[in-house]
Design a protein around this motif. Structure first.
Motif, short mmCIF file in Angstrom:
data_model
loop_
_atom_site.label_atom_id
_atom_site.label_comp_id
_atom_site.label_asym_id
_atom_site.label_seq_id
_atom_site.Cartn_x
_atom_site.Cartn_y
_atom_site.Cartn_z
N UNK A 113 37.44 33.00 51.96
CA UNK A 113 37.62 32.78 50.51
C UNK A 113 36.97 33.90 49.25
N UNK A 114 36.29 34.84 49.69
CA UNK A 114 36.47 36.17 49.43
C UNK A 114 36.97 36.93 49.52
N UNK A 115 37.54 37.19 50.74
CA UNK A 115 38.05 38.28 50.24
C UNK A 115 39.28 38.14 50.57
N UNK A 116 40.19 36.75 50.02
CA UNK A 116 40.74 36.90 49.31
C UNK A 116 41.15 36.90 47.96
N UNK A 117 39.84 36.88 47.27
CA UNK A 117 39.31 36.89 45.72
C UNK A 117 39.73 38.54 45.75
N UNK A 118 38.98 39.11 46.99
CA UNK A 118 39.29 40.37 46.69
C UNK A 118 40.50 41.43 46.33
N UNK A 119 41.58 40.30 47.20
CA UNK A 119 42.85 40.83 47.73
C UNK A 119 42.93 40.73 45.90
N UNK A 120 43.00 39.44 45.56
CA UNK A 120 44.11 39.44 44.55
C UNK A 120 43.13 40.05 42.96
N UNK A 121 42.19 40.99 43.05
CA UNK A 121 41.06 41.74 42.24
C UNK A 121 42.45 43.00 42.43
N UNK A 122 42.55 43.23 43.44
CA UNK A 122 42.69 44.85 43.69
C UNK A 122 43.84 45.08 43.56
N UNK A 123 45.42 43.81 43.84
CA UNK A 123 46.76 43.11 43.07
C UNK A 123 46.48 43.55 42.11
N UNK A 124 45.61 42.40 40.64
CA UNK A 124 45.70 42.49 39.49
C UNK A 124 45.31 43.23 38.76
N UNK A 125 43.62 43.17 39.57
CA UNK A 125 42.29 43.38 38.85
C UNK A 125 42.40 42.43 37.16
N UNK A 126 41.38 43.35 36.03
CA UNK A 126 40.39 42.17 35.40
C UNK A 126 41.98 41.58 34.06
N UNK A 127 41.76 40.42 33.75
CA UNK A 127 42.70 39.97 33.23
C UNK A 127 41.88 40.01 31.81
N UNK A 128 43.04 39.98 30.87
CA UNK A 128 42.58 40.90 29.16
C UNK A 128 42.91 39.35 28.64
N UNK A 129 42.03 38.42 28.24
CA UNK A 129 42.18 37.28 27.29
C UNK A 129 41.57 37.30 26.05
N UNK A 130 42.63 37.30 24.60
CA UNK A 130 41.51 37.56 23.61
C UNK A 130 40.76 38.80 22.84
N UNK A 131 41.19 39.73 23.91
CA UNK A 131 41.19 40.97 23.53
C UNK A 131 39.53 41.42 24.60
N UNK A 132 39.05 40.40 25.01
CA UNK A 132 38.36 40.77 26.43
C UNK A 132 38.86 40.67 27.60
#
Length: 152
Positions: A113-132
Protein backbone atom coordinates in the motif's frame (compact mmCIF):
# COMPACT_ATOMS: atom_id res chain seq x y z
CA UNK A 1 31.21 8.37 -36.13
CA UNK A 2 30.51 9.01 -32.46
CA UNK A 3 29.18 6.44 -30.00
CA UNK A 4 27.17 9.14 -28.22
CA UNK A 5 23.42 9.17 -28.59
CA UNK A 6 21.79 12.41 -29.66
CA UNK A 7 21.08 14.73 -26.76
CA UNK A 8 23.60 13.20 -24.35
CA UNK A 9 26.39 15.53 -23.35
CA UNK A 10 28.56 12.92 -21.63
CA UNK A 11 29.01 9.18 -21.36
CA UNK A 12 26.84 9.04 -18.21
CA UNK A 13 23.13 8.29 -18.35
CA UNK A 14 22.31 11.09 -15.91
CA UNK A 15 24.28 13.62 -13.94
CA UNK A 16 23.52 13.82 -10.26
CA UNK A 17 23.21 17.21 -8.64
CA UNK A 18 23.84 17.96 -4.97
CA UNK A 19 20.20 17.43 -4.06
CA UNK A 20 20.31 13.95 -5.64
CA UNK A 21 23.42 13.14 -3.61
CA UNK A 22 21.64 14.29 -0.45
CA UNK A 23 18.69 12.07 -1.39
CA UNK A 24 21.04 9.10 -1.88
CA UNK A 25 22.54 9.65 1.56
CA UNK A 26 19.24 8.28 2.88
CA UNK A 27 20.35 4.91 1.48
CA UNK A 28 23.43 5.06 3.70
CA UNK A 29 21.27 5.61 6.79
CA UNK A 30 18.88 2.84 5.73
CA UNK A 31 21.75 0.42 5.20
CA UNK A 32 23.19 1.37 8.59
CA UNK A 33 19.78 0.72 10.13
CA UNK A 34 19.67 -2.73 8.50
CA UNK A 35 23.07 -3.58 9.95
CA UNK A 36 21.98 -2.36 13.39
CA UNK A 37 18.72 -4.32 13.14
CA UNK A 38 20.64 -7.50 12.38
CA UNK A 39 22.78 -6.81 15.46
CA UNK A 40 19.59 -6.30 17.54
CA UNK A 41 20.50 -2.65 18.18
CA UNK A 42 16.94 -1.43 17.64
CA UNK A 43 17.28 1.99 19.29
CA UNK A 44 20.25 2.92 17.12
CA UNK A 45 18.48 1.54 14.05
CA UNK A 46 15.56 3.87 14.74
CA UNK A 47 18.02 6.75 15.11
CA UNK A 48 19.40 5.94 11.65
CA UNK A 49 15.90 5.83 10.19
CA UNK A 50 15.00 9.18 11.73
CA UNK A 51 18.26 10.58 10.32
CA UNK A 52 17.15 9.30 6.90
CA UNK A 53 13.83 11.08 7.42
CA UNK A 54 15.66 14.33 8.23
CA UNK A 55 17.74 14.01 5.06
CA UNK A 56 14.55 13.30 3.09
CA UNK A 57 12.96 16.49 4.40
CA UNK A 58 16.09 18.54 3.70
CA UNK A 59 16.48 17.31 0.13
CA UNK A 60 12.96 18.42 -0.73
CA UNK A 61 13.43 21.81 0.88
CA UNK A 62 16.79 22.28 -0.83
CA UNK A 63 15.45 21.20 -4.24
CA UNK A 64 12.59 23.70 -4.07
CA UNK A 65 14.85 26.48 -2.77
CA UNK A 66 17.45 25.95 -5.52
CA UNK A 67 14.72 25.34 -8.12
CA UNK A 68 16.29 22.04 -9.20
CA UNK A 69 13.13 19.97 -9.11
CA UNK A 70 12.92 17.48 -11.96
CA UNK A 71 11.22 14.18 -12.71
CA UNK A 72 14.40 12.18 -12.08
CA UNK A 73 14.78 13.65 -8.60
CA UNK A 74 11.15 12.92 -7.79
CA UNK A 75 11.53 9.27 -8.86
CA UNK A 76 14.85 8.91 -7.05
CA UNK A 77 13.26 10.31 -3.91
CA UNK A 78 10.36 7.87 -4.28
CA UNK A 79 12.69 4.88 -4.53
CA UNK A 80 14.68 5.98 -1.50
CA UNK A 81 11.41 6.59 0.38
CA UNK A 82 10.39 2.99 -0.32
CA UNK A 83 13.59 1.83 1.32
CA UNK A 84 13.56 4.30 4.24
CA UNK A 85 9.86 4.23 5.11
CA UNK A 86 8.56 0.87 3.91
CA UNK A 87 11.17 -1.85 3.59
CA UNK A 88 13.53 -1.09 6.49
CA UNK A 89 10.76 -0.33 9.04
CA UNK A 90 9.11 -3.63 8.03
CA UNK A 91 12.39 -5.46 8.55
CA UNK A 92 12.72 -3.63 11.89
CA UNK A 93 9.29 -4.82 13.01
CA UNK A 94 9.92 -8.35 11.73
CA UNK A 95 13.19 -8.73 13.64
CA UNK A 96 11.74 -7.03 16.68
CA UNK A 97 9.07 -9.69 17.00
CA UNK A 98 6.43 -9.28 14.32
CA UNK A 99 7.49 -12.61 12.83
CA UNK A 100 4.28 -14.64 12.91
CA UNK A 101 2.38 -15.42 9.71
CA UNK A 102 -0.40 -12.90 10.44
CA UNK A 103 2.12 -10.11 11.08
CA UNK A 104 4.07 -10.95 7.92
CA UNK A 105 0.88 -10.57 5.87
CA UNK A 106 0.24 -7.18 7.53
CA UNK A 107 3.82 -6.07 6.81
CA UNK A 108 3.48 -7.14 3.15
CA UNK A 109 0.20 -5.25 2.81
CA UNK A 110 1.84 -2.24 4.46
CA UNK A 111 4.72 -2.30 1.95
CA UNK A 112 2.40 -2.77 -1.03
CA UNK A 113 0.00 0.00 0.00
CA UNK A 114 2.92 2.36 0.65
CA UNK A 115 4.36 1.65 -2.80
CA UNK A 116 0.98 2.38 -4.38
CA UNK A 117 0.72 5.61 -2.36
CA UNK A 118 4.20 6.74 -3.49
CA UNK A 119 3.36 5.85 -7.10
CA UNK A 120 0.19 7.95 -6.95
CA UNK A 121 2.23 10.82 -5.51
CA UNK A 122 4.78 10.54 -8.35
CA UNK A 123 1.94 10.62 -10.86
CA UNK A 124 -0.18 13.50 -9.53
CA UNK A 125 1.99 15.20 -6.88
CA UNK A 126 0.45 17.35 -4.16
CA UNK A 127 -3.15 18.45 -4.40
CA UNK A 128 -4.15 22.04 -3.79
CA UNK A 129 -7.33 22.93 -1.94
CA UNK A 130 -8.22 26.36 -0.59
CA UNK A 131 -4.79 27.64 -1.62
CA UNK A 132 -2.96 25.06 0.51
CA UNK A 133 -0.93 22.11 -0.75
CA UNK A 134 -1.58 18.72 0.78
CA UNK A 135 -0.96 15.00 0.28
CA UNK A 136 -3.44 12.51 -1.08
CA UNK A 137 -3.43 9.69 1.47
CA UNK A 138 -1.28 9.09 4.51
CA UNK A 139 2.38 10.05 4.03
CA UNK A 140 4.66 7.01 4.29
CA UNK A 141 7.06 8.68 6.73
CA UNK A 142 4.49 8.01 9.45
CA UNK A 143 5.73 4.42 9.41
CA UNK A 144 8.76 5.55 11.44
CA UNK A 145 6.56 7.11 14.10
CA UNK A 146 4.44 3.95 14.21
CA UNK A 147 7.52 1.69 14.50
CA UNK A 148 9.07 3.95 17.17
CA UNK A 149 5.83 4.06 19.15
CA UNK A 150 5.50 0.28 18.98
CA UNK A 151 9.12 -0.09 20.11
CA UNK A 152 8.71 2.29 23.04
Amino acid sequence: MSDKKPGLSSHFIISLNRVDCLTLSGVIFAFGALILISAKQFSFALACLFSAMLVDALDGIWARKRKVTRAFGRYLDGFVDQLDYLLVPSVFLYFWGFDHFFYIIILLLFIMSGIVRLSVFNEIGNITQCGKSSYLGMPVFWSLFIAATAYL
